[in-house]
Design a protein around this motif. Structure first.
Motif, PDB file in Angstrom:
ATOM      1  N   ASN A   1     -16.738 -42.261  -7.113  1.00 53.24           N
ATOM      2  CA  ASN A   1     -17.963 -42.536  -7.861  1.00 53.24           C
ATOM      3  C   ASN A   1     -18.331 -43.993  -7.665  1.00 53.24           C
ATOM      4  OD1 ASN A   1     -18.692 -40.180  -9.096  1.00 53.24           O
ATOM      5  ND2 ASN A   1     -17.738 -40.645 -11.051  1.00 53.24           N
TER       6      ASN A   1
ATOM      7  N   ARG B   1     -20.226 -46.841  -9.556  1.00 52.57           N
ATOM      8  CA  ARG B   1     -20.840 -47.289 -10.810  1.00 52.57           C
ATOM      9  C   ARG B   1     -21.633 -48.561 -10.521  1.00 52.57           C
ATOM     10  NH1 ARG B   1     -20.396 -42.970 -13.735  1.00 52.57           N
ATOM     11  NH2 ARG B   1     -18.276 -42.238 -13.994  1.00 52.57           N
ATOM     12  N   ASN B   2     -22.649 -48.817 -11.346  1.00 50.45           N
ATOM     13  CA  ASN B   2     -23.423 -50.041 -11.128  1.00 50.45           C
ATOM     14  C   ASN B   2     -23.863 -50.671 -12.442  1.00 50.45           C
ATOM     15  OD1 ASN B   2     -26.420 -49.516 -11.772  1.00 50.45           O
ATOM     16  ND2 ASN B   2     -25.881 -47.725 -10.553  1.00 50.45           N
TER      17      ASN B   2
ATOM     18  N   ILE C   1     -31.133 -44.859  -9.758  1.00 50.85           N
ATOM     19  CA  ILE C   1     -29.961 -45.706  -9.529  1.00 50.85           C
ATOM     20  C   ILE C   1     -29.321 -46.097 -10.858  1.00 50.85           C
ATOM     21  CG2 ILE C   1     -29.191 -47.957  -8.671  1.00 50.85           C
ATOM     22  CD1 ILE C   1     -31.435 -47.609  -6.473  1.00 50.85           C
ATOM     23  N   GLU C   2     -30.142 -46.485 -11.828  1.00 53.58           N
ATOM     24  CA  GLU C   2     -29.608 -46.868 -13.144  1.00 53.58           C
ATOM     25  C   GLU C   2     -28.886 -45.713 -13.824  1.00 53.58           C
ATOM     26  OE1 GLU C   2     -32.641 -50.472 -14.405  1.00 53.58           O
ATOM     27  OE2 GLU C   2     -32.753 -48.594 -15.510  1.00 53.58           O
ATOM     28  N   ARG C   3     -29.363 -44.508 -13.622  1.00 50.71           N
ATOM     29  CA  ARG C   3     -28.729 -43.328 -14.225  1.00 50.71           C
ATOM     30  C   ARG C   3     -27.577 -42.797 -13.374  1.00 50.71           C
ATOM     31  NH1 ARG C   3     -31.806 -40.040 -17.864  1.00 50.71           N
ATOM     32  NH2 ARG C   3     -33.541 -41.219 -18.727  1.00 50.71           N
ATOM     33  N   GLU C   4     -27.296 -43.511 -12.281  1.00 54.54           N
ATOM     34  CA  GLU C   4     -26.210 -43.164 -11.358  1.00 54.54           C
ATOM     35  C   GLU C   4     -26.376 -41.767 -10.777  1.00 54.54           C
ATOM     36  OE1 GLU C   4     -22.616 -44.267 -13.462  1.00 54.54           O
ATOM     37  OE2 GLU C   4     -23.025 -46.384 -13.065  1.00 54.54           O
ATOM     38  N   ARG C   5     -27.633 -41.377 -10.568  1.00 55.61           N
ATOM     39  CA  ARG C   5     -27.948 -40.119  -9.894  1.00 55.61           C
ATOM     40  C   ARG C   5     -28.115 -40.348  -8.402  1.00 55.61           C
ATOM     41  NH1 ARG C   5     -32.503 -37.838 -14.084  1.00 55.61           N
ATOM     42  NH2 ARG C   5     -31.069 -37.375 -15.785  1.00 55.61           N
TER      43      ARG C   5
ATOM     44  N   VAL D   1     -26.974 -43.213  -5.185  1.00 50.25           N
ATOM     45  CA  VAL D   1     -26.244 -44.398  -4.739  1.00 50.25           C
ATOM     46  C   VAL D   1     -27.089 -45.066  -3.660  1.00 50.25           C
ATOM     47  CG1 VAL D   1     -24.146 -45.255  -3.640  1.00 50.25           C
ATOM     48  CG2 VAL D   1     -24.014 -43.339  -5.250  1.00 50.25           C
TER      49      VAL D   1
ATOM     50  N   PHE E   1     -21.748 -53.412  -8.114  1.00 54.46           N
ATOM     51  CA  PHE E   1     -21.261 -52.064  -7.831  1.00 54.46           C
ATOM     52  C   PHE E   1     -19.741 -51.999  -7.890  1.00 54.46           C
ATOM     53  CE2 PHE E   1     -25.278 -52.636  -5.656  1.00 54.46           C
ATOM     54  CZ  PHE E   1     -26.002 -51.549  -6.117  1.00 54.46           C
TER      55      PHE E   1
END
Length: 71
Positions: free
Chosen positions: A5, A7-8, A38-42, A44, A65
């Motif tokens: 995964n 993360r950001n 990107i913010e919702r990590e849907r 990359v 990241f």
């Protein structure tokens, strides 16, 4: 082996600067919807986009990241 995964901290860094999603999108050259994904990590971001975020935020990609293993 499972895929990692990513993360950001995009939302956090954007918020610290008082920027809207649209302002950040304009700064990095993508749509507001891309920033939201990107913010919702849907989604990359690509390496060039990740490097652009680092340039815009004035920090390293590692500060934005994080790679996490899924279990």
């Amino acid at each position: 082996m499972t895929s990692p995964n990513v993360r950001n901290r995009i939302k956090e860094l954007r918020g610290e600067r008082g920027w809207t999603q649209q302002q950040l999108a304009d700064a990095v050259g993508v749509s507001r919807q891309s920033i939201n994904s990107i913010e919702r990590e849907r989604y990359v971001p690509s390496l060039p986009l990740a490097l652009t975020f680092a340039r815009v935020f004035g920090c390293s990609t590692e500060q934005i990241f994080t790679l996490e293993s899924r279990r």
